[in-house]
Design a protein around this motif. Structure first.
Motif, PDB file in Angstrom:
ATOM      1  N   ALA A 134      -0.676   9.607   9.603  1.00 48.32           N
ATOM      2  CA  ALA A 134      -0.395   8.273  10.145  1.00 48.32           C
ATOM      3  C   ALA A 134      -0.887   7.195   9.192  1.00 48.32           C
ATOM      4  CB  ALA A 134      -1.050   8.125  11.518  1.00 48.32           C
ATOM      5  N   GLN A 135      -2.041   7.417   8.565  1.00 51.02           N
ATOM      6  CA  GLN A 135      -2.563   6.441   7.614  1.00 51.02           C
ATOM      7  C   GLN A 135      -1.646   6.300   6.396  1.00 51.02           C
ATOM      8  OE1 GLN A 135      -6.144   7.437   5.313  1.00 51.02           O
ATOM      9  NE2 GLN A 135      -6.941   5.383   5.743  1.00 51.02           N
ATOM     10  N   ALA A 136      -1.147   7.432   5.897  1.00 55.40           N
ATOM     11  CA  ALA A 136      -0.238   7.387   4.754  1.00 55.40           C
ATOM     12  C   ALA A 136       1.048   6.656   5.117  1.00 55.40           C
ATOM     13  CB  ALA A 136       0.067   8.804   4.284  1.00 55.40           C
ATOM     14  N   GLN A 137       1.581   6.912   6.297  1.00 53.12           N
ATOM     15  CA  GLN A 137       2.799   6.226   6.732  1.00 53.12           C
ATOM     16  C   GLN A 137       2.561   4.727   6.883  1.00 53.12           C
ATOM     17  OE1 GLN A 137       4.810   8.278  10.097  1.00 53.12           O
ATOM     18  NE2 GLN A 137       3.412   9.950   9.648  1.00 53.12           N
ATOM     19  N   ASP A 138       1.400   4.350   7.380  1.00 55.64           N
ATOM     20  CA  ASP A 138       1.072   2.926   7.511  1.00 55.64           C
ATOM     21  C   ASP A 138       1.004   2.248   6.144  1.00 55.64           C
ATOM     22  OD1 ASP A 138       0.977   3.087  10.252  1.00 55.64           O
ATOM     23  OD2 ASP A 138      -1.214   3.256  10.366  1.00 55.64           O
ATOM     24  N   ARG A 139       0.440   2.949   5.157  1.00 55.04           N
ATOM     25  CA  ARG A 139       0.380   2.389   3.808  1.00 55.04           C
ATOM     26  C   ARG A 139       1.782   2.193   3.247  1.00 55.04           C
ATOM     27  NH1 ARG A 139      -4.125   6.724   1.753  1.00 55.04           N
ATOM     28  NH2 ARG A 139      -6.035   5.625   2.404  1.00 55.04           N
ATOM     29  N   SER A 140       2.649   3.167   3.460  1.00 55.91           N
ATOM     30  CA  SER A 140       4.028   3.055   2.978  1.00 55.91           C
ATOM     31  C   SER A 140       4.762   1.914   3.671  1.00 55.91           C
ATOM     32  CB  SER A 140       4.764   4.380   3.207  1.00 55.91           C
ATOM     33  OG  SER A 140       6.111   4.288   2.840  1.00 55.91           O
ATOM     34  N   LEU A 141       4.584   1.780   4.976  1.00 55.68           N
ATOM     35  CA  LEU A 141       5.225   0.703   5.728  1.00 55.68           C
ATOM     36  C   LEU A 141       4.698  -0.657   5.291  1.00 55.68           C
ATOM     37  CD1 LEU A 141       7.026  -0.344   8.026  1.00 55.68           C
ATOM     38  CD2 LEU A 141       5.138   0.138   9.617  1.00 55.68           C
ATOM     39  N   ASP A 142       3.395  -0.750   5.091  1.00 58.67           N
ATOM     40  CA  ASP A 142       2.793  -2.007   4.639  1.00 58.67           C
ATOM     41  C   ASP A 142       3.366  -2.420   3.287  1.00 58.67           C
ATOM     42  OD1 ASP A 142       0.664  -4.115   4.828  1.00 58.67           O
ATOM     43  OD2 ASP A 142      -0.089  -3.088   3.049  1.00 58.67           O
ATOM     44  N   ALA A 143       3.537  -1.457   2.378  1.00 62.42           N
ATOM     45  CA  ALA A 143       4.126  -1.748   1.073  1.00 62.42           C
ATOM     46  C   ALA A 143       5.562  -2.213   1.216  1.00 62.42           C
ATOM     47  CB  ALA A 143       4.050  -0.510   0.184  1.00 62.42           C
ATOM     48  N   ALA A 144       6.337  -1.537   2.061  1.00 61.33           N
ATOM     49  CA  ALA A 144       7.746  -1.899   2.234  1.00 61.33           C
ATOM     50  C   ALA A 144       7.895  -3.304   2.795  1.00 61.33           C
ATOM     51  CB  ALA A 144       8.424  -0.879   3.145  1.00 61.33           C
ATOM     52  N   ARG A 145       7.053  -3.670   3.742  1.00 58.85           N
ATOM     53  CA  ARG A 145       7.132  -5.021   4.320  1.00 58.85           C
ATOM     54  C   ARG A 145       6.921  -6.099   3.270  1.00 58.85           C
ATOM     55  NH1 ARG A 145       3.299  -3.456   9.497  1.00 58.85           N
ATOM     56  NH2 ARG A 145       4.974  -3.020  11.017  1.00 58.85           N
ATOM     57  N   GLN A 146       6.058  -5.836   2.300  1.00 60.47           N
ATOM     58  CA  GLN A 146       5.744  -6.828   1.273  1.00 60.47           C
ATOM     59  C   GLN A 146       6.687  -6.771   0.080  1.00 60.47           C
ATOM     60  OE1 GLN A 146       1.401  -7.236   0.412  1.00 60.47           O
ATOM     61  NE2 GLN A 146       1.166  -5.570   1.890  1.00 60.47           N
ATOM     62  N   SER A 147       7.562  -5.770   0.052  1.00 60.16           N
ATOM     63  CA  SER A 147       8.418  -5.568  -1.121  1.00 60.16           C
ATOM     64  C   SER A 147       9.740  -6.318  -1.044  1.00 60.16           C
ATOM     65  CB  SER A 147       8.706  -4.077  -1.287  1.00 60.16           C
ATOM     66  OG  SER A 147       9.590  -3.597  -0.277  1.00 60.16           O
ATOM     67  N   LEU A 148      10.223  -6.628   0.147  1.00 62.82           N
ATOM     68  CA  LEU A 148      11.530  -7.267   0.307  1.00 62.82           C
ATOM     69  C   LEU A 148      11.486  -8.694  -0.218  1.00 62.82           C
ATOM     70  CD1 LEU A 148      12.097  -6.092   3.988  1.00 62.82           C
ATOM     71  CD2 LEU A 148      12.788  -4.910   1.893  1.00 62.82           C
ATOM     72  N   VAL A 149      12.534  -9.102  -0.906  1.00 63.88           N
ATOM     73  CA  VAL A 149      12.583 -10.451  -1.485  1.00 63.88           C
ATOM     74  C   VAL A 149      13.735 -11.223  -0.859  1.00 63.88           C
ATOM     75  CG1 VAL A 149      12.766 -11.815  -3.590  1.00 63.88           C
ATOM     76  CG2 VAL A 149      11.619  -9.581  -3.652  1.00 63.88           C
ATOM     77  N   LEU A 150      13.402 -12.367  -0.304  1.00 64.59           N
ATOM     78  CA  LEU A 150      14.404 -13.246   0.302  1.00 64.59           C
ATOM     79  C   LEU A 150      14.918 -14.190  -0.786  1.00 64.59           C
ATOM     80  CD1 LEU A 150      15.879 -14.185   2.833  1.00 64.59           C
ATOM     81  CD2 LEU A 150      13.912 -15.644   3.372  1.00 64.59           C
ATOM     82  N   LEU A 151      16.154 -13.966  -1.231  1.00 70.10           N
ATOM     83  CA  LEU A 151      16.730 -14.735  -2.334  1.00 70.10           C
ATOM     84  C   LEU A 151      17.433 -16.006  -1.868  1.00 70.10           C
ATOM     85  CD1 LEU A 151      18.217 -11.808  -4.477  1.00 70.10           C
ATOM     86  CD2 LEU A 151      16.066 -13.046  -4.839  1.00 70.10           C
ATOM     87  N   LYS A 152      18.068 -15.955  -0.696  1.00 70.17           N
ATOM     88  CA  LYS A 152      18.748 -17.124  -0.146  1.00 70.17           C
ATOM     89  C   LYS A 152      18.615 -17.112   1.362  1.00 70.17           C
ATOM     90  CE  LYS A 152      22.619 -18.893  -1.333  1.00 70.17           C
ATOM     91  NZ  LYS A 152      24.063 -19.128  -1.555  1.00 70.17           N
ATOM     92  N   ASN A 153      18.509 -18.302   1.935  1.00 70.57           N
ATOM     93  CA  ASN A 153      18.510 -18.404   3.398  1.00 70.57           C
ATOM     94  C   ASN A 153      18.779 -19.846   3.793  1.00 70.57           C
ATOM     95  OD1 ASN A 153      18.229 -17.591   6.081  1.00 70.57           O
ATOM     96  ND2 ASN A 153      16.056 -18.155   6.117  1.00 70.57           N
TER      97      ASN A 153
END
Length: 816
Positions: free
Chosen positions: A413-432
């Protein structure tokens, strides 16, 4: 995502109810005959004495074989010697364990419970987080799982090789050109940023949980260096010679490797396929075809002068797979296989060859012919066994904490949380333009070839994938499933293409996609590429959307506009995609990269505004015309108007900014931020004085001026144009160069002072001769969010007691 919750519960129950059978970790031979009781198994003896005893029990042939990539038996394929030593029970060791963004291994079953390695998002997304903690947690997770797999006798799929204590990673090559197939493996176009990523990953991998004198895992930085082409423009990566300026070698191709060696004590690196041609750095070798050239794996300049003597490297050198054989193929840099093996041993200081096993056979021949000595061989073999002894492979397991890391650590569960935390911070909003966030409970139409992909969300360089105790790609949440879970199943899906190549969309399929917009409240397009289009061995000469994806996107946009339906384009890729007409449309655009086994959830949360932790571009987002104006295989970075095909690369040297849609560091948020100075300087005060005596703190104030909490990244850039031109107008001058970054999380209305410690050494630049130096005079520090207003801080550098135009020569890492 309900499935994910059930799986987590099952994982917890497996820990309580099922106790795995204790196994002897892979490669540990000292608990049984014939090794048991021999001096090299005596943990009370000094390491050098144990290594000496171990080597003393091997024949010359067996020692030569330790440099090979082959395992088991005395022969492999009837030609090349294996690395086993039957007299002491040594079966050989597999250094080849890929750990780019997770452990590359096959799922492991213990007591009827199966677990697969945790697969983080691909490195471009990890770089987009601009968060050292993310890279650190990646390293920790990998080393946890390397040990857990080894302890439970796990294997790679590659020849079913047992997992040991080594880990190939991170890949620190530079995103030099968007066409390179392996951009999917690298975190940044910036050497400083890549170096910080490498330091954090390496510290997490090797040392973060250091609770004893044992090494937790043995890392290997990839691929040292000047590697960023596979097979384009007639060049084949295994036999490519690149003439690169001394400036660019020192400024672009070395710092990211120096940092983790000096600061994180990396225990290994992999030398690359490429060969450098540079008459100023490499003396004439007598080779008629390339007199001032050296392949990286046989380069005295790279391996001895730089790594060993300047950086203080004290680990092992791993050749890239087939690199030694390439030295006498193609352009014939070496006379024959024996000559290539000798030069790789002596100049390259190679400890382990990946590839076809030619080193083990030919090293002995090289010694017999006087091209190398047995003492040189002993030095290299001894280093390998020294590292393995320090990792505990020849010690009792009850003395070591890492042999107790349990099977349940894998994809915990800890490893999955680390992966999810990384994914949340990785997305880049280019236009909105108010298309995001989506409203929960609204009717969403999801269109595109990535709507239902699973394994493809992880990029490349992994073997098996799963979640908790659910094994296989089927456990990975699709974009469709993630959106449906958060949105109460109000999602209609039309894939539109048979695959990511998206060739020949029929009129019926196009009509189906458009018709699906009827009655919907928002359209999400899941587009992009995958490993069939980019990756190792194949470059991407056309960086536009493949096939008829653009046609599908524009058709949906036009139909959505007529219905006043907002459109969100989500891109999945490693190397950036040229969007041509699409980028100017009134839509939201999200760069999702390949976000890993938790990427679907992270994307859905971000689109609905459940989380607001967007990242920043670690690459310049080029347009297609950049590739038309720049020669792919020109490895030089700076702009030179006299050389066709050299218009400058990366944010540092790109001359024509219209060639890029978005710059390095760009990234929006669902809230807004501002930067303001923390000190006011009047014209009478002049620029801030900075001397060589000590580092000083500079700062900026960042404020969340919006209505919701969110993350922001604050960059600190350095510009030395005035000082460079005063010193030598012919020296290359970067528009700016990154020297610091920090990520902060702020509530609405909250402000925070972000501080950076800056020394004069950090203001160093590289001259045309490749010398890194600090120049006196006027410099500028620039605080930035990657877009919007900047805060500029002028600095006057004084090198007292030096006077006049004198400079201070420094190392890359001085001051860090």
């Amino acid at each position: 995502m309900a499935v994910r919750k059930r799986l987590l519960i099952a994982a917890v129950l497996s820990v309580v109810l099922v106790q795995p059978t204790k196994a002897v970790p892979n490669y540990m031979i000292c608990n049984q005959a014939p090794a048991k009781g021999l001096p090299f198994c005596d943990h009370t003896l000094p390491v050098d004495a144990r290594v000496s005893d171990l080597l003393g029990r091997m024949t010359l042939t067996e020692k030569c074989a330790q440099l090979g990539d082959n395992m088991g038996g005395n022969l492999k394929d009837g030609i090349h010697p294996g690395s086993s030593v039957p007299s002491i029970g040594w079966s050989g060791y597999n250094w080849n364990t890929e750990c780019l963004h997770g452990l590359g291994a096959i799922c492991l079953t213990v007591n009827n419970v199966t677990r697969c390695p945790t697969v983080f998002g691909a490195p471009p997304g990890l770089g987009a987080t601009f968060n050292r903690t993310v890279a650190h947690n990646l390293g920790v997770t990998i080393s946890d799982e390397v040990r857990a797999f080894s302890n439970a006798n796990g294997h790679r799929s590659y020849e079913n090789r047992p997992i040991g204590v080594s880990a190939w990673g991170p890949n620190l090559n530079i995103y030099r050109d968007p066409r390179w197939g392996r951009n999917v493996e690298v975190p940044s176009e910036d050497p400083f940023h890549s170096g910080e990523y490498g330091v954090a990953y390496t510290e997490g991998l090797q040392w973060a949980t250091q609770v004893s004198n044992y090494t937790k895992a043995i890392g290997a930085l990839k691929h040292y260096t000047i590697y960023s082409v596979e097979n384009a423009d007639g060049v084949v990566r295994g036999s490519d010679y690149f003439e690169i300026s001394s400036h660019d070698i020192q400024d672009t191709y070395l710092p990211q490797f120096e940092a983790p060696v000096r600061r994180a004590r990396s225990l290994g690196y992999m030398c690359s396929y490429a060969a450098l041609t540079n008459p100023d750095l490499i003396p004439a070798s007598g080779e008629a075809s390339h007199p001032h050239s050296e392949p990286c794996c046989a380069s005295k300049f790279f391996n001895v002068d730089k790594m060993l003597n300047e950086y203080g490297f004290s680990g092992y050198v791993q050749s890239d797979c087939g690199a030694v054989s390439n030295e006498y193929g193609g352009e014939h840099w070496a006379v024959n296989a024996t000559d290539a093996a000798a030069k790789t041993l002596v100049n390259g200081r190679m400890n382990s060859e990946c590839g076809n096993g030619m080193a083990g056979k030919n090293i002995c021949d090289a010694i017999t012919q006087g091209l190398a000595t047995e003492d040189q061989l002993n030095q290299n073999v001894a280093k390998s066994f020294e590292l393995l002894i320090k990792a505990g492979l020849f010690d009792p397991t009850d003395l070591q904490p890492f042999t107790e890391i349990p099977f349940e650590t894998i994809n915990s569960a800890q490893a999955q949380d680390r992966s999810l935390d990384a994914a949340r911070q990785s997305l880049v909003l280019l236009k909105n333009n108010h298309q995001l966030p989506l409203t929960k409970g609204s009717r969403i139409t999801l269109i595109g070839p990535h709507a239902r992909t699973q394994q493809e969300l992880a990029g490349n360089y992994f073997e098996d994938i799963g979640v908790g105790t659910c094994a296989g790609a089927g456990c990975i949440s699709t974009v469709e499933a993630a959106l449906s879970y958060l949105n109460g199943a109000n999602v209609t899906t039309v894939e539109g293409c048979a695959d990511r190549k998206c060739a020949n969309i029929s009129a019926e399929t196009m009509a189906e996609a458009v018709a699906a917009l009827e009655g919907c409240d928002a359209a999400v397009l899941a587009m992009g590429i995958d490993g069939t289009i980019e990756g190792e061995g194949h470059d991407r000469l056309d960086i536009r959307l493949p096939g008829e994806q653009k046609k599908l996107i524009l058709a949906v946009i036009r139909a959505a506009q007529s219905r006043k339906v907002p459109v969100v384009l989500v891109l999945f890729n490693g190397g950036t995609i040229a969007l041509e007409e699409v980028e100017s449309e009134d839509i939201a655009i999200v760069e999702a990269w390949y976000p890993g086994n938790s990427g679907g959830q992270a994307l859905a949360e971000s689109l609905f505004g459940v989380v607001n932790r967007w990242g920043k571009l670690p690459f310049t987002y080029y347009r297609q015309n950049f590739t038309e104006l720049n020669v792919f295989v020109n490895m030089n970075m700076t702009y030179d108007p006299q050389i066709p095909g050299q218009t400058g690369r990366t944010y540092k040297y790109l001359h024509d900014h219209t060639l890029a849609a978005w710059p390095f560091g760009f990234g929006l948020s669902l809230t807004s931020f501002s930067l303001t100075p923390t000190r006011t300087v009047s014209p009478e005060q002049g620029p801030h004085q900075l001397s060589q005596k000590k580092a000083e703190t500079v700062s900026v104030n960042v404020t969340n001026t919006g209505a919701i909490a969110g993350d922001e990244v604050v960059f600190l850039f350095h510009n030395a144009t005035l000082a460079i031109h005063a010193w030598d107008p012919m020296d290359p001058a970067a528009a700016k160069q990154l020297i610091g970054f920090e990520r902060v999380t702020l509530s609405p209305g909250e402000s925070q002072v972000v501080e950076f410690s800056v020394s004069v050494q950090q203001l160093s630049v590289v001259d045309k001769a490749g010398t890194r130096h600090v120049l006196p005079g006027e410099h500028s520090l620039i605080f930035s969010r990657g877009h919007g207003g900047e805060v500029r801080h002028d600095v006057l550098v004084s090198l007292s007691p030096l006077t006049g135009q004198q400079r201070m020569v420094v190392s890359t890492m001085d001051g860090y």
